[in-house]
Each structure stands twice: as C-alpha cells, then as structure tokens.
Scaffold this active site. Structure first.
Site, PDB file in Angstrom:
ATOM      1  N   GLU A   1      59.458  53.798  48.241  1.00 34.18           N
ATOM      2  CA  GLU A   1      60.940  53.853  49.066  1.00 34.18           C
ATOM      3  C   GLU A   1      61.884  53.351  48.206  1.00 34.18           C
ATOM      4  O   GLU A   1      61.946  52.359  47.543  1.00 34.18           O
ATOM      5  CB  GLU A   1      60.820  52.775  50.435  1.00 34.18           C
ATOM      6  CG  GLU A   1      62.060  52.591  51.338  1.00 34.18           C
ATOM      7  CD  GLU A   1      61.913  51.912  52.567  1.00 34.18           C
ATOM      8  OE1 GLU A   1      60.577  51.749  53.020  1.00 34.18           O
ATOM      9  OE2 GLU A   1      63.017  51.608  53.106  1.00 34.18           O
TER      10      GLU A   1
ATOM     11  N   ASP B   1      51.422  50.064  60.855  1.00 35.85           N
ATOM     12  CA  ASP B   1      52.098  49.333  59.910  1.00 35.85           C
ATOM     13  C   ASP B   1      51.683  47.763  60.073  1.00 35.85           C
ATOM     14  O   ASP B   1      51.785  47.378  61.096  1.00 35.85           O
ATOM     15  CB  ASP B   1      53.670  49.302  60.015  1.00 35.85           C
ATOM     16  CG  ASP B   1      54.460  49.435  58.777  1.00 35.85           C
ATOM     17  OD1 ASP B   1      53.591  49.143  57.523  1.00 35.85           O
ATOM     18  OD2 ASP B   1      55.742  49.847  58.923  1.00 35.85           O
TER      19      ASP B   1
ATOM     20  N   LYS C   1      49.077  50.483  56.891  1.00 27.67           N
ATOM     21  CA  LYS C   1      49.984  50.636  55.908  1.00 27.67           C
ATOM     22  C   LYS C   1      50.394  49.045  55.562  1.00 27.67           C
ATOM     23  O   LYS C   1      50.586  48.333  56.565  1.00 27.67           O
ATOM     24  CB  LYS C   1      51.148  51.507  55.938  1.00 27.67           C
ATOM     25  CG  LYS C   1      52.241  51.048  54.955  1.00 27.67           C
ATOM     26  CD  LYS C   1      53.333  52.182  55.166  1.00 27.67           C
ATOM     27  CE  LYS C   1      54.625  51.800  55.689  1.00 27.67           C
ATOM     28  NZ  LYS C   1      55.185  50.392  55.426  1.00 27.67           N
TER      29      LYS C   1
ATOM     30  N   GLU D   1      52.998  46.438  52.816  1.00 33.64           N
ATOM     31  CA  GLU D   1      53.933  46.448  51.770  1.00 33.64           C
ATOM     32  C   GLU D   1      53.595  45.564  50.615  1.00 33.64           C
ATOM     33  O   GLU D   1      53.144  44.461  51.016  1.00 33.64           O
ATOM     34  CB  GLU D   1      55.284  46.141  52.341  1.00 33.64           C
ATOM     35  CG  GLU D   1      55.785  46.913  53.343  1.00 33.64           C
ATOM     36  CD  GLU D   1      57.382  46.709  53.926  1.00 33.64           C
ATOM     37  OE1 GLU D   1      57.911  45.529  53.264  1.00 33.64           O
ATOM     38  OE2 GLU D   1      57.729  47.081  54.900  1.00 33.64           O
TER      39      GLU D   1
ATOM     40  N   ASP E   1      56.864  49.482  61.445  1.00 26.95           N
ATOM     41  CA  ASP E   1      57.372  48.209  61.997  1.00 26.95           C
ATOM     42  C   ASP E   1      58.990  48.307  61.881  1.00 26.95           C
ATOM     43  O   ASP E   1      59.790  47.443  62.345  1.00 26.95           O
ATOM     44  CB  ASP E   1      57.120  46.716  60.999  1.00 26.95           C
ATOM     45  CG  ASP E   1      57.520  46.895  59.731  1.00 26.95           C
ATOM     46  OD1 ASP E   1      57.891  48.080  59.231  1.00 26.95           O
ATOM     47  OD2 ASP E   1      57.366  45.920  59.011  1.00 26.95           O
ATOM     48  N   SER E   2      59.291  49.472  61.299  1.00 32.44           N
ATOM     49  CA  SER E   2      60.743  50.036  61.622  1.00 32.44           C
ATOM     50  C   SER E   2      61.351  50.017  62.985  1.00 32.44           C
ATOM     51  O   SER E   2      62.314  49.929  63.460  1.00 32.44           O
ATOM     52  CB  SER E   2      61.160  51.175  61.197  1.00 32.44           C
ATOM     53  OG  SER E   2      60.369  52.189  61.363  1.00 32.44           O
TER      54      SER E   2
END
Ligand code: KIV
Length: 281
Positions: A188, A89, A119, A121, A50-51
């Site tokens: 991270e 993501d 993925k 978070e 999602d960057s």
C-alpha cells in the site's frame, strides 16, 4: 463478463494466476449484496477490510474497529458464497498481544465468520504471530508499506518507502514473508518502482493499492471504486462510476413523489376483497 459458474478462487489458484502472468483483481466488501455483486463480476479476492471503520462507521481511521465487528461483517460476506477468496482483516489490537491470543482471534474469523484467510498489517515485528498463524493452518495475506493501523506511529497516512532505508526494509520484509509462507502480500502507498521490484522478486502475488502498475494485482475499496464515498480520496483511487449521484437523485425523486402524493399509486397499493367492499361504503 459475469462468471457465475467459475471455479472457486483459493490461495493456490491465486498463486497459479501469478505464475501464468494473469493479474488479480481484488476489492473490499463488508456485506452480502456487495459480496454477491463482486463475485458475479468476476473478482478474484474479496477483502473484508477494516476500512469499514472509515467507510461504514465514519471514523477518522481504522483503529476503533473490533474483532466482533470483523467477524460479523465477514459472516455477511461469506453468506453470499462468493467464488472469490474471502479474506478477513485482523483489526488493530487483535494480534498485538500474546501469540496464543492472536491465533485464537484469527481462528474466530474462520470458524465464526467463514473467512478462508486473514490479512494482517506489518512486517518483521509481526513475524512471530504470522508464523503461529501459519502453523495453525490459517492462510495469511501480509500487508506492507502504508499500514493504516500504524497511522499515529507513522505521523499520518503517508507514502512509505520513498527513501533508501525504508524501501530496503519493505523489500526485505516482503522476501522474508514469502519465506515464512504467506500466500500473498498487499503493498500500500509505496513508489511504483518499489512495487514493481518486489513483485518481480517474489513468486507469491503482490496486490497493490497505490503501489503502481507493476504489481501482480490491484485492490480498491468498493465504495471508492463505484463512486459512493464522500470522503477524501487518495490519488491512487479510480472511481469507475458515480453511483453517489444516482442514489442521491433517486432519494430526491422519492422525497418529491411522497411530498407531492405521487407515491404510492394504485398499482403499488393493496385492495380489498370483494366480500368486504361494502364495509367501506
Ligand atoms: O482495510 C482495507 O480495506 C485494506 C485495503 C484497502 C488493502 O486494508
């Protein structure tokens, strides 16, 4: 070395790599050509991150990225049929409501996008949804440390786990995530000592980004790695090329050639057939 015919990477082969002591090289990709390139280069894992909200869309953070956008970009990447494992993501808001809804959202990444894993978070707060995803046969890549979707809660993009309490929380979360059954963890922006300790304690691969060289693998954002970003770069980024200058130079040459009448030339133009040449005389 390019490996066009190499074996397809799966969640299992990634684990086997760690067991053999081989490091994992991962990168983001958001589209077909980048995914092709990453696969050809021999990358193990492609993250449709999602960057893209910052890198492609120009937002200040990743929070505005939608599930539809993630599914779309995942489908561009999987159309390249990369040999790398493709992980999608889950964007902010897509796994924070009911567990049922979160599972449905994640399934879209696999069914419509063609991803092989998702993925998401977060640590202990996300265990119920991670458990439900695993029960639904969705392989999960966890993400601990600096979780960019928590940027407001964390008070900015700050290194995590520098002090005892937070370091312990991240370490315990990592152990528990392995027990839950995630296939790997992204770490991270944490101190390298913590990255090394977690990687040594877990059997599953720990993929670092700003977590030091003691991790089992590394991941970078493609555009940062090839030097194509003009955004602020954290100190853990290594740019392996300066492609931004190459692209800028090419564009400036093109503008000069158009303005000077040097592009296109005769070889770059189409020509009349013989039977109608006289029409233009
Ligand atoms: O969104 C992303 O690209 C990521 C990686 C940088 C780990 O989460």
């Amino acid at each position: 070395m390019p490996q066009p015919d190499r074996e397809k990477t799966t969640v299992l082969t990634l684990g086997q790599k760690k067991a053999r002591g081989e490091r994992i090289a991962a990168v983001t990709a958001y589209d077909f050509p980048t995914a092709r390139l990453a696969s050809e280069a021999g990358i193990d894992l492609i993250l449709v991150g999602d960057s893209l909200g910052m890198v492609l869309q120009g937002h200040a953070n990743t929070l505005k990225v939608t599930l539809d956008e993630m599914v779309y970009h995942t489908s561009l990447v999987t159309r390249a049929e990369p040999r790398a494992l493709v992980v999608s993501d889950l964007p902010y808001g897509s796994f924070h409501g009911s567990v049922e809804r979160s599972v449905q959202n994640a399934c879209r990444c696999l069914k419509e996008g063609g991803a092989e894993a998702v993925k998401l978070e977060g640590g202990r707060k996300r265990f119920p949804v991670i458990q439900a995803l695993l029960d639904a046969e969705v392989p999960v890549l966890a993400h601990l440390g600096l979780t960019p979707q928590s940027v407001h809660a964390l008070g900015g993009f700050k290194v995590q786990g520098k002090l005892r309490e937070k370091a312990r929380e991240i370490f315990e979360d990592a152990l528990d995530l392995e027990k839950l059954g995630v296939f790997a963890v992204v770490l991270e922006s944490i101190p390298q000592e913590l990255g090394r300790k977690i990687s040594a304690a877990l059997r599953i691969p720990c993929i670092g980004i700003g977590a030091g060289s003691g991790c089992d693998g590394q991941i970078l954002v493609f555009h940062d790695l090839v030097g194509f970003t003009s955004l602020y770069l954290p100190k853990f980024v290594r740019a392996y090329a300066d492609t931004r200058s190459l692209w800028l130079g090419a564009l400036q040459k093109y503008i000069g050639d158009v303005q000077g009448g040097r592009f296109p030339d005769a070889a770059e133009s189409y020509h009349l057939g013989q039977d109608i040449e006289d029409f233009f005389k």
